[in-house]
Design an enzyme around this catalytic site. Sequence first.
Site, mmCIF file in Angstrom:
data_model
loop_
_atom_site.group_PDB
_atom_site.id
_atom_site.type_symbol
_atom_site.label_atom_id
_atom_site.label_comp_id
_atom_site.label_asym_id
_atom_site.label_seq_id
_atom_site.Cartn_x
_atom_site.Cartn_y
_atom_site.Cartn_z
ATOM 1 N N CYS A 37 -3.846 -27.268 -11.686
ATOM 2 C CA CYS A 37 -3.769 -28.135 -13.005
ATOM 3 C C CYS A 37 -5.072 -28.589 -13.657
ATOM 4 O O CYS A 37 -5.486 -27.821 -14.552
ATOM 5 C CB CYS A 37 -2.986 -29.386 -12.867
HETATM 6 N N1 LIG Z 1 1.760 -27.940 -8.304
HETATM 7 C C1 LIG Z 1 1.720 -29.161 -9.080
HETATM 8 O O1 LIG Z 1 1.396 -30.262 -8.600
HETATM 9 C C2 LIG Z 1 2.122 -29.185 -10.687
HETATM 10 C C3 LIG Z 1 1.974 -30.453 -11.256
HETATM 11 C C4 LIG Z 1 2.127 -30.365 -12.716
HETATM 12 C C5 LIG Z 1 2.552 -29.167 -13.254
HETATM 13 N N2 LIG Z 1 2.426 -28.148 -12.698
HETATM 14 C C6 LIG Z 1 2.725 -26.887 -13.426
HETATM 15 O O2 LIG Z 1 4.072 -26.306 -13.145
HETATM 16 C C7 LIG Z 1 4.390 -25.168 -13.299
HETATM 17 C C8 LIG Z 1 4.409 -24.357 -11.757
HETATM 18 O O3 LIG Z 1 3.607 -24.679 -10.832
HETATM 19 P P1 LIG Z 1 3.757 -24.781 -9.231
HETATM 20 O O4 LIG Z 1 2.627 -25.340 -8.697
HETATM 21 O O5 LIG Z 1 5.137 -25.041 -8.964
HETATM 22 O O6 LIG Z 1 3.591 -23.021 -9.253
HETATM 23 P P2 LIG Z 1 3.923 -22.044 -7.690
HETATM 24 O O7 LIG Z 1 3.012 -20.986 -7.611
HETATM 25 O O8 LIG Z 1 3.971 -22.995 -6.666
HETATM 26 O O9 LIG Z 1 5.564 -21.785 -8.136
HETATM 27 C C9 LIG Z 1 5.720 -20.866 -8.943
HETATM 28 C C10 LIG Z 1 6.926 -19.885 -8.554
HETATM 29 O O10 LIG Z 1 7.310 -19.206 -9.837
HETATM 30 C C11 LIG Z 1 7.848 -17.834 -9.233
HETATM 31 N N3 LIG Z 1 8.034 -17.005 -10.393
HETATM 32 C C12 LIG Z 1 7.084 -16.360 -11.112
HETATM 33 N N4 LIG Z 1 7.311 -15.770 -12.115
HETATM 34 C C13 LIG Z 1 8.810 -15.646 -11.880
HETATM 35 C C14 LIG Z 1 9.591 -15.148 -12.640
HETATM 36 N N5 LIG Z 1 9.665 -14.159 -13.617
HETATM 37 N N6 LIG Z 1 10.964 -15.516 -12.410
HETATM 38 C C15 LIG Z 1 11.161 -16.212 -11.072
HETATM 39 N N7 LIG Z 1 10.377 -16.820 -10.439
HETATM 40 C C16 LIG Z 1 9.038 -16.519 -10.950
HETATM 41 C C17 LIG Z 1 6.747 -17.705 -8.100
HETATM 42 O O11 LIG Z 1 7.126 -16.472 -7.401
HETATM 43 C C18 LIG Z 1 6.721 -19.126 -7.428
HETATM 44 O O12 LIG Z 1 7.425 -19.104 -6.493
HETATM 45 C C19 LIG Z 1 2.691 -24.461 -13.742
HETATM 46 O O13 LIG Z 1 2.791 -24.402 -15.062
HETATM 47 C C20 LIG Z 1 1.743 -25.851 -13.188
HETATM 48 O O14 LIG Z 1 0.724 -25.988 -14.006
HETATM 49 C C21 LIG Z 1 2.194 -28.176 -11.281
#
Ligand SMILES: NC(=O)c1ccc[n+]([C@@H]2O[C@H](COP(=O)([O-])OP(=O)(O)OC[C@H]3O[C@@H](n4cnc5c(N)ncnc54)[C@H](O)[C@@H]3O)[C@@H](O)[C@H]2O)c1
Length: 452
Positions: free
Chosen positions: A290
């Site tokens: 982030c």
């Molecule tokens: N991790 C955090 O602490 C956090 C906190 C706040 C916001 N976010 C936001 O949340 C969002 C997700 O982050 P995350 O940390 O969970 O990412 P992540 O990489 O852990 O998980 C994302 C998942 O989406 C899947 N994916 C990608 N393309 C896809 C598709 N077309 N169809 C289905 N699945 C698909 C990936 O395989 C992966 O498992 C991002 O925008 C991030 O900025 C994350």
Amino acid sequence: MAPISVAETLFDLLKSKIQQRQARVGIIGMGYVGLPLALLYSEQKFPVTGFDIDARKIETLSKGGSYIFRIAAEEIQAAKNNGFSATSDYSQISQMDAIIICVPTPLDEYHEPDLSFITGTTHSIAPHLRAGQLVILESTTYPGTTEEVVVPILEKENKAGLKAARNGPGIGKEFFVAFSPEREDPGNTTVARRDIPKVVGGLNSRAAELACALYGSIFNRTVPVSSPAAAEMTKLLENIYRCVNIALVNELKMLCLRMGLDIWEVIDAASTKPFGFHPFYPGPGLGGHCIPVDPFYLSWKAKEFDFRTRFIELAGEINTNMPYQVLASVSGALNQHKKSINGAKVLVLGVAYKKDIDDLRESPSLTIIELLQKDGAQVSYHDPYFPFIGKGRKYDLQMRCAELKDLGQYDCVVIVTDHSDYDYGMIVREAQLVVDTRNATRGIESSKIVRC
Ligand SMILES: NC(=O)c1ccc[n+]([C@@H]2O[C@H](COP(=O)([O-])OP(=O)(O)OC[C@H]3O[C@@H](n4cnc5c(N)ncnc54)[C@H](O)[C@@H]3O)[C@@H](O)[C@H]2O)c1
């Protein structure tokens, strides 16, 4: 009495399904955000389906296993007993009542927003969309993404000629859209997930009401704002506030080092002010999905409005430079021992981007390891959460975790992540030299410690 329109029926139907916990919730992206969210809905007895394109994740979840350290396999099994299932089959989208998108939003090689995961997901959902469904985007992104990117794809590519519900009289053949940012703080056990208020911006008031009802079943408080863009901007303000304040203390830390002052002591003293000051702490550089990434989503979008976001750029410059500062500190510390980085044995302690979590993304440790290697050091690492570091988007280290023993063999031990499990007293006793980027050795007096 006025006749009830189809639009009202769709809205009432979904609202009542949510209230009775019968709404089928589809969560797209079973990562750090999506999987915990799926478990929260499942705990509340909603039928939940997790979607992901990563076959290994689907297989692990289907077998009742977990791939996220802080989520126990038992939690997945409990969810399965409540009806949770995982799939990569997008045709199941048509059976969902609410769809929440939690896919990555990284930067591309030009440091610009990479929306390919959001657009890829939206293209996959669109053909299976049906009237009355609620689609919510949770991925962090620039203001306008939901309305300018997601909605047009859904409207153009669905097979039933559906339109997103907007303000004004409903048209009947419609679906609901909202944006609601994720606010998780990985590793933070002081605030229960339920107690983190959920900001929601609907494309119209009904979409907002439905999204608030859905999130209201798992969060204690929802905070409706006027539009998806306002909710998108809210998330970016929160992260930019952190990024800029961290840059500020990083800069002041460098000045304090030069002036012979201890920034940590100064921050602790300033924190006693009961108003107008919130402490932020310096470190070896930003990490995680982030804070190093999200602000640049806004600076990119700002260009469309002929606007330069100078605070974001300056903070980015200072924070990006921090791993180089660590390198300079290691070099200076070795120099005091009449040694150079070239040929030195260096142990990097901690590769996760922050303490007590199993997330490597954008971790400053990776940059520090690469910089040390480039200058000729023989680098080893230790991190209880990572037995191996292979290849990521920007690195290819192929390193195996060293044992945390015989620390005297290293010319320098660099504390990059202050995991709680480390015995810092033992580390200082055994090591020849310790460079501490996190003030992890606070309270320990030793000439071996260089705090930077
Ligand atoms: N991790 C955090 O602490 C956090 C906190 C706040 C916001 N976010 C936001 O949340 C969002 C997700 O982050 P995350 O940390 O969970 O990412 P992540 O990489 O852990 O998980 C994302 C998942 O989406 C899947 N994916 C990608 N393309 C896809 C598709 N077309 N169809 C289905 N699945 C698909 C990936 O395989 C992966 O498992 C991002 O925008 C991030 O900025 C994350």
